[in-house]
Scaffold this active site. Structure first.
Site, PDB file in Angstrom:
ATOM      1  N   SER B  47       0.802  -1.140  -0.045  1.00 40.17           N
ATOM      2  CA  SER B  47       0.201  -0.020   0.012  1.00 40.17           C
ATOM      3  C   SER B  47       0.762   1.344  -0.067  1.00 40.17           C
ATOM      4  CB  SER B  47      -0.983  -0.077   1.307  1.00 40.17           C
ATOM      5  OG  SER B  47      -0.019   0.093   2.394  1.00 40.17           O
ATOM      6  N   HIS B  48       2.139   1.165   0.244  1.00 38.05           N
ATOM      7  CA  HIS B  48       3.133   2.371   0.195  1.00 38.05           C
ATOM      8  C   HIS B  48       4.302   1.989  -1.006  1.00 38.05           C
ATOM      9  CE1 HIS B  48       0.972   2.975   4.167  1.00 38.05           C
ATOM     10  NE2 HIS B  48       1.135   4.273   3.508  1.00 38.05           N
ATOM     11  N   GLU B 189      -9.290   1.028   3.125  1.00 36.04           N
ATOM     12  CA  GLU B 189     -10.045  -0.030   3.421  1.00 36.04           C
ATOM     13  C   GLU B 189     -11.383  -0.085   2.989  1.00 36.04           C
ATOM     14  OE1 GLU B 189      -9.057  -3.061   4.825  1.00 36.04           O
ATOM     15  OE2 GLU B 189      -6.937  -2.565   4.396  1.00 36.04           O
TER      16      GLU B 189
END
Lengths: 345, 345
Positions: B47-48, B189
């Protein structure tokens, strides 16, 4: 109907101070302790009011605090860290001794830390937070306690209920202040449920085998859980590191080893970080205090609460009308003054 | 079976850097951004990782970040606050510029703060925490984001997901590091649940009327909730105060007003506090680093985990074997390099 007496803040201070002088605390220890206990009672924060006197006396009787300690200030010139050695006395006079130097250093440097070592910690952090905000500074305050909380995913008490407290000064209002345990609940809550024969809410505790339990007996033999799952567990661990290990003082498991009980005031250190909004905001657009008020209005304006408002309302009432104590509470104060350390086991 | 390619960390850096240079970032901006994106991919923190490149490009395309900004360091001599004006560029080169002065100041004074102003924030805080722990210092890092979280008891988005991060240096191990949102869940999310047509877990969000909801659409139109109830809400508010208002930079509602969307990198400031365990522990018994290892052993020894361990395991694997990317990911990198800003809307 319960009979109540109304007593002024000054009168209550004098009575609590006299109890502590009677059992051998010097004027500095007794005065500082009386101030925080009376502040608790004044704010209708009963769990930090006169109820706490007996715990302090038990700690004196057990020889786990030096009643005549004279804290020593180390100005530590050229550093952003001011230190006070509490010399085995209570944290409160040590904090009072260090506060002016902390405030001066934070104003000069933008931020500074006050380290209190070798103190018997007593009892909430908000009096210290409010003393810093009273200087126009923001405050971050933390300390360990006794090992009663299991890290998330673990099964044994290791962390303390490790309070985390913060304050922001508000020129025309009581400050923005929070002060909470990093466990789901305070340990006293488990004891209250046990005495009342009531099950605990889910998620508060595990038993000695590490399984979730709602039985207060099993929980007291097991461990409490951190608030907010792994996030609270991480913050509790941070507090062991910064406000125990980093400042060269005891961690929560070491405190419990030293005392052998959770019924005495814990012996450890405390870390107070003060930050100057004026120094941080210098040269930037906007006044930080005015901008903070906008934020608070947006919180309150949507029906949410700012923390500590119940305390501040009680404070205003106590300041105007005095503090109402029950007949039993007044008798307890008389009994403690008369019997001193004989009043506690 | 998905086809994967293995690419070295250095090769991936070169590719990501080239994409950013192609769209007009100067060497300082591109290099710093590539370093954090490659660090995310290296740590299997997808996610990064390279997933974030498009968001950065969209922010450039929207004119909400200055791709050729040259951050300016203000040493602010005689203070414990070091400042970097990011000049409207990304936070990462500003942080790299300020780190040596922050570390020097924290070693000299015991603690110090680095303030980054006017930056486009990108993206996790752990790379910055680890850079500070790499200097043998503990770190507390925080920043606001966009107003998407309602304060506890409220009904409207006001706070950001406001990450709170901490690190403690470990001489022979990867550091103790946590970095988490002060909301129950990350905003991404909610979007993932919406796309998958799956209900949210209870307690994540409220709808536009302030009622609890498990419907992702209703939640996206409403607000997320803080982690840990009123405690997380208080910490999120503290972050608005310290890392928004105190440092003279935007709060989360102001960020959202400025951007008008949560799909671009947020423009605000960042607060990094560095603390020297050696300075704090000086003159006290015990070595703070050795004592911390005992604490970590007690955590791991009872079956609990230290945060970030999955990242560190992935890092060791990536450093030994390279980073595995799918064919689609490799094609995406090629496409971004070829099309530049035309690849994003």
């Amino acid at each position: 109907m319960t009979q109540t007496s109304t007593i002024t803040i000054a009168d209550l201070h004098q009575r609590v101070d006299a109890i502590f002088r009677k059992v051998g605390l010097n004027a500095q220890q007794a005065g500082a302790l009386a101030r925080v206990i009376v502040a608790g009672e004044r704010d209708a924060c009963k769990s930090h009011g006169i109820y706490r006197i007996e715990g302090a006396l038990r700690t004196v009787k057990a020889g786990k605090v030096k009643p005549d300690a004279v804290p020593e200030l180390d100005l530590n010139q050229g550093s952003a860290i001011v230190r006070v050695d509490a010399k085995g006395g209570f944290a409160n006079p040590a904090f009072e001794l260090g506060l002016p130097a902390l405030a001066e250093r934070a104003r000069a440097l933008g931020l500074a830390a006050l380290v209190i070592n070798d103190c018997s910690h007593f009892s909430a952090l908000w009096p210290e937070v409010e003393a810093v905000t009273g200087q126009g500074l923001a405050a971050l305050v933390m300390c360990p306690s006794y090992a009663t909380v299991a890290p998330t995913g673990g099964s044994k008490p290791l962390l303390g209920t490790n309070p985390f407290a913060f304050g922001w000064p508000r020129p025309d209002h009581a400050p923005y202040v929070f002060d909470f345990a990093t466990s789901v609940a305070a340990r006293g809550e488990l004891e209250l449920h046990r005495r009342a024969g009531k099950p605990l809410p889910e998620g508060w505790a595990i038993d000695a085998d590490g399984h979730p339990t709602t039985d207060p007996e099993a929980a007291l033999a097991g461990a409490m859980l951190p608030f907010g799952g792994h996030k609270g567990s991480a913050i509790g661990t941070m507090i062991e590191l910064l406000a125990g290990i980093m400042i060269g003082d005891l961690t929560s498991p070491e405190v419990l080893d030293y005392l052998g009980t959770t019924t005495l005031a814990p012996m450890h250190g405390e870390l107070i970080i003060a930050l100057s909004p004026e120094a941080f905001a210098a040269g930037r657009p906007g006044n930080p205090f005015a901008r903070a008020e906008n934020l608070f209005e947006s919180i309150v304006g949507q029906g949410a609460r700012l923390p500590s408002q119940r305390r501040f309302a009680a404070r205003a009432k106590s300041e105007a009308e005095g503090i109402a104590l029950t007949a039993a509470e007044m008798e307890q104060l008389d009994r403690l003054l008369e019997k001193g350390l004989d009043a506690v086991t």
